[in-house]
Structures are given as C-alpha cells and as structure tokens.
Scaffold this motif. Structure first.
Motif, PDB file in Angstrom:
ATOM      1  N   VAL A  15     -12.569   0.254  10.873  1.00 28.56           N
ATOM      2  CA  VAL A  15     -12.427  -1.147  10.455  1.00 28.56           C
ATOM      3  C   VAL A  15     -11.190  -1.951  10.164  1.00 28.56           C
ATOM      4  O   VAL A  15     -10.035  -1.329   9.936  1.00 28.56           O
ATOM      5  CB  VAL A  15     -13.164  -1.185   8.791  1.00 28.56           C
ATOM      6  N   ARG A  16     -11.725  -3.045  10.187  1.00 26.36           N
ATOM      7  CA  ARG A  16     -10.570  -3.923  10.434  1.00 26.36           C
ATOM      8  C   ARG A  16      -9.232  -4.416   8.760  1.00 26.36           C
ATOM      9  O   ARG A  16      -9.866  -3.765   8.112  1.00 26.36           O
ATOM     10  CB  ARG A  16     -10.483  -5.824  10.614  1.00 26.36           C
ATOM     11  N   ASP A  17      -7.869  -4.480   9.822  1.00 25.50           N
ATOM     12  CA  ASP A  17      -7.374  -3.821   7.904  1.00 25.50           C
ATOM     13  C   ASP A  17      -6.857  -5.028   7.785  1.00 25.50           C
ATOM     14  O   ASP A  17      -7.188  -5.280   6.249  1.00 25.50           O
ATOM     15  CB  ASP A  17      -5.769  -4.009   8.993  1.00 25.50           C
ATOM     16  N   ASP A  18      -7.249  -6.420   7.606  1.00 21.62           N
ATOM     17  CA  ASP A  18      -7.347  -7.547   6.603  1.00 21.62           C
ATOM     18  C   ASP A  18      -8.845  -7.765   5.936  1.00 21.62           C
ATOM     19  O   ASP A  18      -8.873  -8.325   4.686  1.00 21.62           O
ATOM     20  CB  ASP A  18      -7.784  -8.777   7.682  1.00 21.62           C
ATOM     21  N   ALA A  19      -9.318  -6.541   6.255  1.00 22.25           N
ATOM     22  CA  ALA A  19     -11.064  -6.706   5.248  1.00 22.25           C
ATOM     23  C   ALA A  19     -10.529  -6.125   3.889  1.00 22.25           C
ATOM     24  O   ALA A  19     -10.405  -4.496   3.859  1.00 22.25           O
ATOM     25  CB  ALA A  19     -12.202  -6.074   5.941  1.00 22.25           C
ATOM     26  N   GLU A  20     -10.538  -6.837   3.009  1.00 20.95           N
ATOM     27  CA  GLU A  20     -10.007  -5.889   1.050  1.00 20.95           C
ATOM     28  C   GLU A  20     -11.367  -5.778   0.615  1.00 20.95           C
ATOM     29  O   GLU A  20     -12.332  -6.094   1.163  1.00 20.95           O
ATOM     30  CB  GLU A  20      -9.093  -6.540   0.896  1.00 20.95           C
TER      31      GLU A  20
ATOM     32  N   GLY B 282     -13.871   2.167  -2.093  1.00 19.55           N
ATOM     33  CA  GLY B 282     -12.635   1.460  -1.748  1.00 19.55           C
ATOM     34  C   GLY B 282     -11.647   3.026  -0.751  1.00 19.55           C
ATOM     35  O   GLY B 282     -11.119   2.513   0.098  1.00 19.55           O
ATOM     36  N   ALA B 283     -12.146   4.500  -1.131  1.00 17.79           N
ATOM     37  CA  ALA B 283     -11.319   4.972  -0.785  1.00 17.79           C
ATOM     38  C   ALA B 283     -12.488   5.458   0.409  1.00 17.79           C
ATOM     39  O   ALA B 283     -10.940   5.231   1.843  1.00 17.79           O
ATOM     40  CB  ALA B 283     -11.523   6.632  -1.537  1.00 17.79           C
ATOM     41  N   LEU B 284     -13.068   5.353   0.972  1.00 18.80           N
ATOM     42  CA  LEU B 284     -14.168   5.447   1.972  1.00 18.80           C
ATOM     43  C   LEU B 284     -13.315   4.407   3.008  1.00 18.80           C
ATOM     44  O   LEU B 284     -12.787   4.273   4.362  1.00 18.80           O
ATOM     45  CB  LEU B 284     -15.397   5.447   1.767  1.00 18.80           C
ATOM     46  N   LEU B 285     -13.377   3.089   3.130  1.00 23.69           N
ATOM     47  CA  LEU B 285     -12.852   1.590   3.717  1.00 23.69           C
ATOM     48  C   LEU B 285     -11.379   1.924   3.554  1.00 23.69           C
ATOM     49  O   LEU B 285     -10.969   2.322   4.918  1.00 23.69           O
ATOM     50  CB  LEU B 285     -12.979   0.853   2.019  1.00 23.69           C
ATOM     51  N   GLU B 286     -10.815   2.769   2.414  1.00 26.93           N
ATOM     52  CA  GLU B 286      -9.213   2.767   3.053  1.00 26.93           C
ATOM     53  C   GLU B 286      -9.013   4.077   4.239  1.00 26.93           C
ATOM     54  O   GLU B 286      -8.466   3.914   5.043  1.00 26.93           O
ATOM     55  CB  GLU B 286      -7.986   3.529   1.918  1.00 26.93           C
TER      56      GLU B 286
END
Length: 191
Positions: free
Chosen positions: A147-152, A135-139
């Motif tokens: 990476v798109r902002d709406d991908a949680e 999750g930290a890598l995603l953020e």
C-alpha cells in the motif's frame, strides 16, 4: 450473590437473543421489534428485557459484539504471511459486511436520538478498537510495500466508509462491488 457467573441456560439465552437481534435489527433497522427478537430467540419478552433493560441496550450490545468480532478478525490477520492480501481482503470483507452493520448502527443512532457519537459509550469504544486494528493492518501492508506510503488512516478509513455505504445503499451486486473495490485498491496500491 455478587460475582457469581450467570447460569449456563442464562448465558445460552443471552447468546440466542443477541444472535436473533443481530438478524432482526440487521434487516429491519430501528423498526424491528424486540418481540420479533424474542420470538426468533425462542424466549419470552421478559427474558429479553431481563438481559437487556431497553431496546437501546440490546441494539448497542449487538453492535458492540459485531465490532468486537470484526476487530478480532483483523487482529488475527496481523500475522498473515501476505500483509497486502490481508489488508485488502479485510477491507473487502468490511464492505461486504456493511449493510447489516450500517442497519444496526443506524437503529442505535435513531434510538438514541443521534446521541453521543464522540463519547465513551461501549459502541464508540468498540468502533475505535476496530479502527485501530484496521490501522494496524494498513501499517503492516505499507511496510510490506503493498500500500502506498502517503495513504494515511483517516483518508483510507474514509474510503472504507464511503465504499461500505455505497455498497449498502445502492444495493450493489457482487460483480459491481468487486469492480468498485478493484478501482479503490488500485488507487491504494504502491506503484
């Protein structure tokens, strides 16, 4: 004597047992035997059970060690110069690594009779640690615009699990897996 660290040979035996068990359970799942682990590690079966009192304890230790190694890899990528490449590269690494991890996880699940998946077991905590690092890598990739902002995290992690299971269960070759990931990554990339 309490608090005394294990002897060097005992520590070496434990590491050899874990290495052997990761291979044996990663390829054989629940059907793999502790006798095969002992043989591959070059120790007696009593030595295996001195370190791990049950087959379940051994398999859980293997899975925890694998999750911890993957989490450490993700944490090391948090300082990467290109957060998007770090995220997508780690996602791909997890998918490529999935077959062994899934076999070990399913072996543990079978040994515990489908036991506690929401509890406070060491394997559950290690899995949650990996998820937090992912999750930290995603953020970080989102803040960098990769990476798109709406991908949680819940849906991105679901994509990771689905891609991992597909690659593992369908036995995808490297080319098909790469094309599958390219499609997933295209969907995650910010336009």
């Amino acid at each position: 004597m309490p608090g005394r660290p294990p002897r060097a040979d005992a520590q070496a035996n434990r590491q050899r047992i874990l290495d052997a068990a990761e291979h044996v359970f990663g390829t054989g799942g629940k059907a793999a035997s502790t006798e095969e682990v002992a043989r591959l590690a070059g120790v007696g079966i009593a030595t295996v059970f001195r370190h791990f009192p049950t087959k379940t304890a051994l398999v859980e230790s293997v899975l925890v060690r694998r999750f911890d190694r993957l989490r450490a890899h993700a944490d090391a990528l948090l300082d990467a110069d290109d957060p998007g490449a770090a995220f997508f590269g780690f996602f791909g690494h997890l998918v490529a690594d999935a077959a062994t991890k899934i076999a070990i996880g399913e072996a543990l699940h079978d040994l515990t009779g489908g036991g506690d998946t929401e509890g406070d077991t060491e394997a559950v905590q290690a899995s949650l640690g990996l998820r937090r690092s992912f999750g930290a890598l995603l953020e970080r990739a989102q803040r960098a615009g990769a990476v798109r902002d709406d991908a949680e995290l819940p849906e991105v992690y679901a994509l990771l699990v689905a891609a991992s299971r597909a690659a593992s269960q369908a036995g995808l070759d490297d080319d098909v897996r790469a094309r599958m990931l390219a499609i997933v990554f295209d969907g995650l990339t910010r336009r």
